[in-house]
Design an enzyme around this catalytic site. Structure first.
Site, PDB file in Angstrom:
ATOM      1  N   HIS A   1      -3.360   7.299   2.439  1.00 47.83           N
ATOM      2  CA  HIS A   1      -3.737   5.992   1.909  1.00 47.83           C
ATOM      3  C   HIS A   1      -5.124   5.673   2.463  1.00 47.83           C
ATOM      4  CE1 HIS A   1      -3.950   1.892   0.899  1.00 47.83           C
ATOM      5  NE2 HIS A   1      -3.700   1.425   2.110  1.00 47.83           N
TER       6      HIS A   1
ATOM      7  N   ASN B   1     -10.042   0.178  -0.162  1.00 53.18           N
ATOM      8  CA  ASN B   1      -8.577   0.230  -0.145  1.00 53.18           C
ATOM      9  C   ASN B   1      -8.054  -0.321  -1.476  1.00 53.18           C
ATOM     10  OD1 ASN B   1      -5.843  -0.214   0.235  1.00 53.18           O
ATOM     11  ND2 ASN B   1      -6.054  -1.105   2.280  1.00 53.18           N
TER      12      ASN B   1
ATOM     13  N   CYS C   1       0.809  -1.224   0.000  1.00 54.07           N
ATOM     14  CA  CYS C   1       0.000   0.000   0.000  1.00 54.07           C
ATOM     15  C   CYS C   1       0.843   1.275   0.000  1.00 54.07           C
ATOM     16  CB  CYS C   1      -0.961   0.004   1.183  1.00 54.07           C
ATOM     17  SG  CYS C   1      -2.147  -1.338   1.101  1.00 54.07           S
TER      18      CYS C   1
HETATM   19  N1  ACO Z   1     -18.647  -8.250   8.980  1.00 54.97           N
HETATM   20  C1  ACO Z   1     -19.097  -8.521  10.222  1.00 54.97           C
HETATM   21  N2  ACO Z   1     -18.260  -8.801  11.246  1.00 54.97           N
HETATM   22  C2  ACO Z   1     -16.943  -8.808  10.983  1.00 54.97           C
HETATM   23  C3  ACO Z   1     -16.401  -8.527   9.693  1.00 54.97           C
HETATM   24  C4  ACO Z   1     -17.326  -8.251   8.659  1.00 54.97           C
HETATM   25  N3  ACO Z   1     -16.948  -7.979   7.410  1.00 54.97           N
HETATM   26  N4  ACO Z   1     -15.065  -8.590   9.759  1.00 54.97           N
HETATM   27  C5  ACO Z   1     -14.742  -8.889  11.027  1.00 54.97           C
HETATM   28  N5  ACO Z   1     -15.878  -9.028  11.776  1.00 54.97           N
HETATM   29  C6  ACO Z   1     -15.995  -9.354  13.188  1.00 54.97           C
HETATM   30  C7  ACO Z   1     -14.798 -10.087  13.710  1.00 54.97           C
HETATM   31  O1  ACO Z   1     -14.901 -11.472  13.449  1.00 54.97           O
HETATM   32  C8  ACO Z   1     -14.886  -9.767  15.200  1.00 54.97           C
HETATM   33  O2  ACO Z   1     -15.843 -10.629  15.774  1.00 54.97           O
HETATM   34  P1  ACO Z   1     -15.623 -11.253  17.260  1.00 54.97           P
HETATM   35  O3  ACO Z   1     -15.574 -10.048  18.166  1.00 54.97           O
HETATM   36  O4  ACO Z   1     -16.804 -12.113  17.437  1.00 54.97           O
HETATM   37  O5  ACO Z   1     -14.311 -11.984  17.170  1.00 54.97           O
HETATM   38  C9  ACO Z   1     -15.459  -8.366  15.226  1.00 54.97           C
HETATM   39  O6  ACO Z   1     -16.033  -8.153  13.928  1.00 54.97           O
HETATM   40  C10 ACO Z   1     -14.420  -7.285  15.497  1.00 54.97           C
HETATM   41  O7  ACO Z   1     -13.272  -7.526  14.681  1.00 54.97           O
HETATM   42  P2  ACO Z   1     -12.026  -6.559  14.686  1.00 54.97           P
HETATM   43  O8  ACO Z   1     -10.975  -7.095  13.784  1.00 54.97           O
HETATM   44  O9  ACO Z   1     -11.661  -6.217  16.095  1.00 54.97           O
HETATM   45  O10 ACO Z   1     -12.688  -5.266  14.028  1.00 54.97           O
HETATM   46  P3  ACO Z   1     -12.069  -3.838  13.842  1.00 54.97           P
HETATM   47  O11 ACO Z   1     -12.984  -2.835  14.417  1.00 54.97           O
HETATM   48  O12 ACO Z   1     -10.611  -3.776  14.217  1.00 54.97           O
HETATM   49  O13 ACO Z   1     -12.133  -3.636  12.248  1.00 54.97           O
HETATM   50  C11 ACO Z   1     -10.681  -3.778  10.297  1.00 54.97           C
HETATM   51  C12 ACO Z   1     -11.437  -4.533  11.400  1.00 54.97           C
HETATM   52  C13 ACO Z   1     -11.706  -3.030   9.456  1.00 54.97           C
HETATM   53  C14 ACO Z   1      -9.926  -4.761   9.449  1.00 54.97           C
HETATM   54  C15 ACO Z   1      -9.712  -2.742  10.916  1.00 54.97           C
HETATM   55  O14 ACO Z   1      -8.994  -3.378  11.948  1.00 54.97           O
HETATM   56  C16 ACO Z   1      -8.728  -2.144   9.951  1.00 54.97           C
HETATM   57  O15 ACO Z   1      -9.090  -1.345   9.109  1.00 54.97           O
HETATM   58  N6  ACO Z   1      -7.405  -2.452  10.081  1.00 54.97           N
HETATM   59  C17 ACO Z   1      -6.332  -1.818   9.369  1.00 54.97           C
HETATM   60  C18 ACO Z   1      -6.260  -2.190   7.935  1.00 54.97           C
HETATM   61  C19 ACO Z   1      -5.052  -1.495   7.288  1.00 54.97           C
HETATM   62  O16 ACO Z   1      -4.809  -0.338   7.483  1.00 54.97           O
HETATM   63  N7  ACO Z   1      -4.250  -2.235   6.551  1.00 54.97           N
HETATM   64  C20 ACO Z   1      -3.016  -1.674   6.028  1.00 54.97           C
HETATM   65  C21 ACO Z   1      -3.059  -1.412   4.643  1.00 54.97           C
HETATM   66  S1  ACO Z   1      -3.530  -2.812   3.721  1.00 54.97           S
HETATM   67  C22 ACO Z   1      -2.153  -3.348   2.809  1.00 54.97           C
HETATM   68  O17 ACO Z   1      -1.042  -2.953   2.956  1.00 54.97           O
HETATM   69  C23 ACO Z   1      -2.422  -4.467   1.826  1.00 54.97           C
END
Ligand code: ACO
Length: 322
Positions: free
Chosen positions: A249, A279, A116
């Site tokens: 980003h 993204n 990214c």
């Molecule tokens: N729909 C419904 N529920 C979901 C989904 C979904 N699509 N995805 C995850 N959940 C659930 C999980 O299973 C979890 O359930 P549990 O509590 O029963 O275990 C719950 O939602 C919370 O999950 P978290 O991972 O804690 O959710 P969070 O609020 O952190 O959001 C996310 C997840 C969107 C992925 C976030 O953490 C994020 O954006 N992270 C950073 C991503 C990023 O910046 N990446 C870098 C660039 S990418 C690259 O370089 C390729």
């Protein structure tokens, strides 16, 4: 003489097919919802490439628009850089494929791989190559088809990404008031297991799928992005809140808000396209930048801070005057 890399033109391209959040639950049968995706990420929809549409197709179309915007032709270029983690083929590079489609038999072309942060690594590279006198006019493209490396059974990752491309033409100019002012790039391979693709030519002989511990990545992203923006501004002798525009980003609206809070930015200073594009990895910064130029927000002479964070981990920032 102050030899600067100035932005001669910008363009972008999105594939035609739009995938709404609801499709992941309705059509793909995942336990997710439009509400969850919007609340946790800010994403409403994304574009996916057609089955016969490749990263070089998207990149080529963005490149043509950037050249047109610059009033230049491929004959004017001496280097093509493509930031991508989803190349058409393992080799040759996507950059040489686009170079060929542009009708260039001169100059050189190569890919930059920093996931990214690829576009920021590309800006850093292009700036150094222009300032050193090695090249005069560089086409830098960020292009991705992340839909090809998503596991559509993993709701925690497949809803987050989209496809697209953005491009800029950078050229040497003796102009202290325009162009790239400063760039900083960083990486740290210690956190590979938090964000990676589980395949590759030498490890598995397969393409693989994206794997991410989103929650852990989120925390690193906020800290490292805020840190590198401060470093880039400080090294350039600039006060962060006085910069006109921040083009981050586009991974998650909550990351954009958290970083803006840490840096005491006003929400209007931050360009966000995550709702419409999701993204798009190395394409996300030039796609957002082009959108804000096209809708008239960003004007010639404005100061802009670009930033990105991604797999590796890699991260980077670039301060420029458009
Ligand atoms: N729909 C419904 N529920 C979901 C989904 C979904 N699509 N995805 C995850 N959940 C659930 C999980 O299973 C979890 O359930 P549990 O509590 O029963 O275990 C719950 O939602 C919370 O999950 P978290 O991972 O804690 O959710 P969070 O609020 O952190 O959001 C996310 C997840 C969107 C992925 C976030 O953490 C994020 O954006 N992270 C950073 C991503 C990023 O910046 N990446 C870098 C660039 S990418 C690259 O370089 C390729």
């Amino acid at each position: 003489m102050t030899r600067r890399a100035v932005i001669a033109g910008i363009g972008s391209h999105l594939p035609e097919r739009i995938v709404e959040n609801a499709e992941f639950a309705d059509r793909m049968g995942l336990e997710t919802s439009d509400e969850w995706i919007r609340e946790r990420t800010g994403i409403k929809r994304r574009h996916f490439a057609a089955d016969d549409e490749t990263t070089s197709d998207l990149g080529f179309k963005a490149a043509r628009k950037a050249l047109e915007n610059a009033g230049l032709t491929p004959a004017d270029l001496d280097l093509v850089l493509v930031a991508t983690s989803t190349p058409d083929l393992t080799f040759p590079s996507t950059a040489t494929m686009i170079q060929h489609r542009l009708g260039m038999t001169h100059g050189a072309a190569f890919d930059v791989q920093a996931v990214c942060s690829g576009f920021l690594y590309g800006m850093h590279t292009a700036n150094a190559l222009i300032r050193s006198g090695a090249h005069d006019r560089i086409l830098l493209i960020g292009a991705e088809t992340f839909s090809r490396i998503l596991d559509f059974e993993d709701r925690s990752t497949c809803v987050l990404f989209g496809d697209g491309a953005g491009a800029v033409v950078l050229e040497a100019a003796d102009d202290p008031d325009r162009g790239i002012i400063h760039t900083v790039i960083r990486s740290n391979g210690a956190h590979k297991d938090m964000l990676y693709v589980d395949g590759g030519p030498s490890a598995t002989g397969t393409v693989g799928k994206l794997r991410m511990l989103g929650n852990a990545v989120f925390k690193h992203a906020v800290t490292d992005i805020a840190g590198i923006i401060r470093t880039c501004a400080e090294e350039a002798g600039q006060d962060v809140p006085s910069i006109d525009w921040f083009i981050p980003h586009q991974a998650n609206q909550r990351i954009l808000v958290a970083v803006a809070r840490k840096l005491k930015l006003r929400p209007e200073q931050v360009v966000s396209t995550v709702a419409e594009h999701a993204n798009t990895s190395a394409a996300s910064v030039p796609l957002a930048w082009d959108a804000a130029v096209r809708d008239g927000r960003i004007q010639r002479g404005d100061s802009i801070m670009l930033e990105a964070f991604g797999g590796g981990f890699t991260w980077g920032a670039c301060l420029l005057r458009y």
